[in-house]
Design a protein around this motif. Structure first.
Motif, PDB file in Angstrom:
ATOM      1  N   ASN B  75      33.604   2.202   8.501  1.00  0.00           N
ATOM      2  CA  ASN B  75      33.986   2.151   9.915  1.00  0.00           C
ATOM      3  C   ASN B  75      34.943   3.277  10.310  1.00  0.00           C
ATOM      4  O   ASN B  75      35.328   3.397  11.455  1.00  0.00           O
ATOM      5  N   ILE B  79      30.165   8.165  11.334  1.00  0.00           N
ATOM      6  CA  ILE B  79      28.746   8.434  11.116  1.00  0.00           C
ATOM      7  C   ILE B  79      27.928   7.405  11.886  1.00  0.00           C
ATOM      8  O   ILE B  79      28.289   6.235  11.923  1.00  0.00           O
ATOM      9  N   LEU B  81      24.318   5.335  12.521  1.00  0.00           N
ATOM     10  CA  LEU B  81      23.112   4.941  11.785  1.00  0.00           C
ATOM     11  C   LEU B  81      22.203   4.144  12.710  1.00  0.00           C
ATOM     12  O   LEU B  81      22.628   3.155  13.312  1.00  0.00           O
ATOM     13  N   PHE B  83      19.264   1.757  12.598  1.00  0.00           N
ATOM     14  CA  PHE B  83      18.586   0.940  11.603  1.00  0.00           C
ATOM     15  C   PHE B  83      17.089   0.854  11.905  1.00  0.00           C
ATOM     16  O   PHE B  83      16.672   0.970  13.049  1.00  0.00           O
ATOM     17  N   ALA B  87      18.857  -3.346  14.771  1.00  0.00           N
ATOM     18  CA  ALA B  87      20.095  -4.115  14.632  1.00  0.00           C
ATOM     19  C   ALA B  87      20.925  -4.136  15.913  1.00  0.00           C
ATOM     20  O   ALA B  87      22.140  -3.977  15.889  1.00  0.00           O
ATOM     21  N   LEU B  88      20.243  -4.317  17.030  1.00  0.00           N
ATOM     22  CA  LEU B  88      20.971  -4.437  18.300  1.00  0.00           C
ATOM     23  C   LEU B  88      21.648  -5.798  18.359  1.00  0.00           C
ATOM     24  O   LEU B  88      21.253  -6.723  17.648  1.00  0.00           O
ATOM     25  N   PHE B 100      29.944  -1.046  22.888  1.00  0.00           N
ATOM     26  CA  PHE B 100      30.606  -1.738  21.775  1.00  0.00           C
ATOM     27  C   PHE B 100      31.601  -0.857  21.009  1.00  0.00           C
ATOM     28  O   PHE B 100      32.772  -1.203  20.854  1.00  0.00           O
ATOM     29  N   GLY B 101      31.120   0.297  20.564  1.00  0.00           N
ATOM     30  CA  GLY B 101      31.978   1.182  19.772  1.00  0.00           C
ATOM     31  C   GLY B 101      33.129   1.758  20.596  1.00  0.00           C
ATOM     32  O   GLY B 101      34.238   1.953  20.091  1.00  0.00           O
ATOM     33  N   ARG B 148      23.431   3.857  21.399  1.00  0.00           N
ATOM     34  CA  ARG B 148      24.602   3.140  20.891  1.00  0.00           C
ATOM     35  C   ARG B 148      25.312   3.947  19.807  1.00  0.00           C
ATOM     36  O   ARG B 148      26.533   3.946  19.727  1.00  0.00           O
ATOM     37  N   SER B 149      24.537   4.649  18.984  1.00  0.00           N
ATOM     38  CA  SER B 149      25.142   5.487  17.956  1.00  0.00           C
ATOM     39  C   SER B 149      25.686   6.788  18.535  1.00  0.00           C
ATOM     40  O   SER B 149      26.788   7.216  18.200  1.00  0.00           O
ATOM     41  N   LEU B 152      29.183   7.570  20.500  1.00  0.00           N
ATOM     42  CA  LEU B 152      30.432   7.771  19.747  1.00  0.00           C
ATOM     43  C   LEU B 152      30.557   9.203  19.217  1.00  0.00           C
ATOM     44  O   LEU B 152      31.505   9.520  18.516  1.00  0.00           O
TER      45      LEU B 152
END
Lengths: 259, 337
Positions: B75, B79, B81, B83, B87-88, B100-101, B148-149, B152
């Motif tokens: 965390n 990085i 990822l 999936f 993996a939502l 979220f992040g 989502r990735s 960030l």
């Protein structure tokens, strides 16, 4: 034709035996007479009203209520992490652990009650209330573990990993991702545990003391002395309470998916 | 050295007692789209999980942007990822999934809204911001996972089988999407796949893995045209691979003399490289099928089956007929074990 008749007969008999006693109790409680009889001896609501004036019923109701609420909460606090560990990690002896967790519902209640009385209350001077609380927690634990496990198994593990990669800690991922997604399972476990604890007789029978009685035990005691319709009225009220709880749960949570 | 953005040094990875990756050295350049390609069990996914920090290596080091991150938890590595299953988070809306992040970083609400909206816009999901992932199509879910990735701004984006859950048309869309994102952000991407076509189409470089080791590393056309080992040739779709002994091709207990000199242990031809109707070898046609622009033959030869193709207009030959063919030096690949 005969098969159709036979199947209808079986269904009717089953329903009669399932619902019949419930109806008899409701009607017996409505009796105007002084004894529990069926068919009722005239109609009145007086026994339904009397239930609320009996001091010991009020006390034992609150004891049962507190035991059911806090015993179940305690079982969930112990059970959710256990269920999580069993479903997420490849634990050694996980089958054995599951069996041990299920023990309180497999071992007859009479034996559990006697054992707790003999080895906790008598030699260690535990108060009866504390022993009751522990016993109810233990009895609800298997349901908590089982129901929560099944909703955890439906939840993919990679969601937590995704949360971790987005910056969450492991505990944070559990609180933010796992818990919200097993919420209905946890509530289902709570309701199941609550009902189990509230209706519990055999274990509580051993763990009663002066002024410390759960409602079902109190009702048993009351009936031994007084055979008036108030116990029938109280039973009917409790049955309605249970039905109401399950109905609300089904309506808002889809309870039946989890049990 | 500055070229190597992600560096795996003497990495060894194991699950319990099972050593999956014994000793891996790999350098990934900044802004590159690299594919870890191989059959299941070759250690590609394990390697990716190690880069992400989801598993700790037994020994060796992982460097990202000149910093040793081997002991840095997942965390804190920065990085991303994506999936395979995406993996939502099913209980959160598309907007909240992407946010979220950012929320964990304690940014202000207006800042979060701005960044989430921009990324939802980029992946074409702005109109679905309020929708839950379960009410979205597979392609939309994947783009959401990507957003989502990427929101960030990770140093490296890892993708697990990014195209495997999509149908043919969506695969093309996603491929374009990934290449566009990579061009716009210059982010370094590592993706894992067992599909050679996916790797060839998407990657700048391909790492072909076998039993936890790198079998061959190179640009897609290098791998496709010049595999160096028998395994690589097989994995990249060479269908005619034969062993060589004393200038003869051997197979099924028979031997055919070669028409050219070689020192290779194995030789391989793609179906298109096999010449038909002339040459020194003979075989019986076992099957013919018409595949649009070409005709595909399976020929039963003494050394085994030969697969060959010709332009469809040529050779209307029947099953059971004897046909001459050649395995020429043009288009041959020389391989080692």
């Amino acid at each position: 034709m005969n098969i159709k008749f036979a199947s209808r007969l079986i269904i009717s008999l089953t329903l009669t035996f399932l619902i019949g006693p419930f109806l008899i109790i409701i009607l017996a409680g409505l009796s105007a007479g002084d004894f529990m009889t069926f068919p009722p001896d005239g109609m009145s609501l007086k026994w339904y009203i009397k239930v609320f004036t009996v001091e010991s019923f009020r006390e034992s109701f609150w004891l049962s209520m507190l035991l059911a609420v806090f015993g179940t909460i305690c079982a969930l606090i112990l059970g959710i992490p256990a269920a999580y560990a069993i479903s997420r990690y490849d634990l050694p002896y996980s089958e054995t652990i599951k069996t041990i967790v299920a023990a309180p519902i497999i071992v007859p209640g009479i034996i559990v009650g006697l054992a707790l009385l003999r080895y906790l209350v008598v030699p260690l001077n535990f108060t009866v209330t504390l022993a009751l609380f522990m016993a109810h927690t233990a009895l609800v634990l298997p349901y908590a573990v089982r129901v929560v496990s099944s909703s955890l198994n439906n939840l993919r593990g990679d969601m937590e990993e995704a949360a971790v990669l987005l910056g969450c800690g492991r505990v944070g991922a559990f609180m933010r991702i796992v818990l919200p997604n097993i919420r209905s399972g946890v509530l289902a476990a709570f309701i199941l545990g609550f009902v189990t604890s509230f209706n519990q007789v055999p274990v509580s029978l051993f763990l009663s003391g002066p002024g410390v009685r759960t409602l079902p035990i109190d009702m048993l005691g009351y009936m031994e002395i007084t055979y008036d319709p108030s116990v029938a009225a109280l039973s009917a009220l409790l049955a309605f309470l249970s039905v109401a709880i399950v109905f609300v749960a089904e309506k808002f949570l889809g309870f039946s998916r989890y049990v | 050295m500055s070229d190597n953005f992600v560096s795996l040094q003497k990495l060894s990875l194991a699950y319990g007692q099972t050593l999956v990756v014994p000793h891996l050295d790999l350098d990934i350049r900044k802004g590159e789209l690299i594919a870890l390609l191989g059959p299941s069990g070759c250690g590609k996914t394990t390697t990716m999980r190690a880069i992400a920090g989801l598993m700790a290596p037994q020994s060796g080091h992982i460097l990202i942007d000149a910093q040793d991150v081997t002991r840095i938890p997942a965390n804190k590595r920065g990085i991303g990822l994506v999936f395979q299953s995406y993996a939502l988070f099913p209980h959160l809306s598309a907007f909240e999934n992407v946010a979220f992040g950012l929320r964990l970083k304690k940014l202000t609400n207006s800042d979060i809204t701005k960044r989430v909206d921009r990324w939802l816009e980029t992946v074409g999901l702005a109109h679905l911001a309020k929708r839950k992932p379960d009410d979205m199509s597979g392609g939309q879910q994947q783009r959401l996972a990507l957003a989502r990735s990427l929101v960030l701004e990770p140093k490296v984006l890892l993708l697990d089988e990014p195209l495997s859950n999509l149908d043919a048309r969506l695969r093309l869309d996603m491929r374009l999407e990934l290449q566009r994102v990579q061009l716009e952000t210059g982010i370094t991407m590592v993706f894992v796949t067992h599909d050679q076509a996916e790797a060839l189409a998407l990657a700048n470089r391909i790492v072909l893995m076998k039993d936890g080791k790198i079998e061959q590393l190179g640009a897609p056309d290098e791998l496709y045209n010049a595999p160096q080992t028998r395994f690589a040739a097989d994995f990249l779709g060479f269908q005619n691979i034969f062993e060589v002994e004393d200038q003869t091709i051997v197979g099924k207990g028979n031997a055919l003399p070669l028409s050219f000199q070689t020192k290779a242990r194995y030789l391989a031809w793609r179906p298109g490289a096999v010449t038909l109707e002339k040459g020194k070898y003979e075989g019986k046609i076992k099957s013919v099928s018409f595949a649009g622009e070409q005709r595909e033959f399976v020929i039963e030869a003494p050394i085994g089956q030969i697969k060959a193709t010709t332009p469809a207009a040529n050779l209307p030959r029947q099953i059971g007929e004897i046909i001459r063919f050649d395995l020429p030096s043009e288009g041959v690949c020389e391989l080692r074990e």
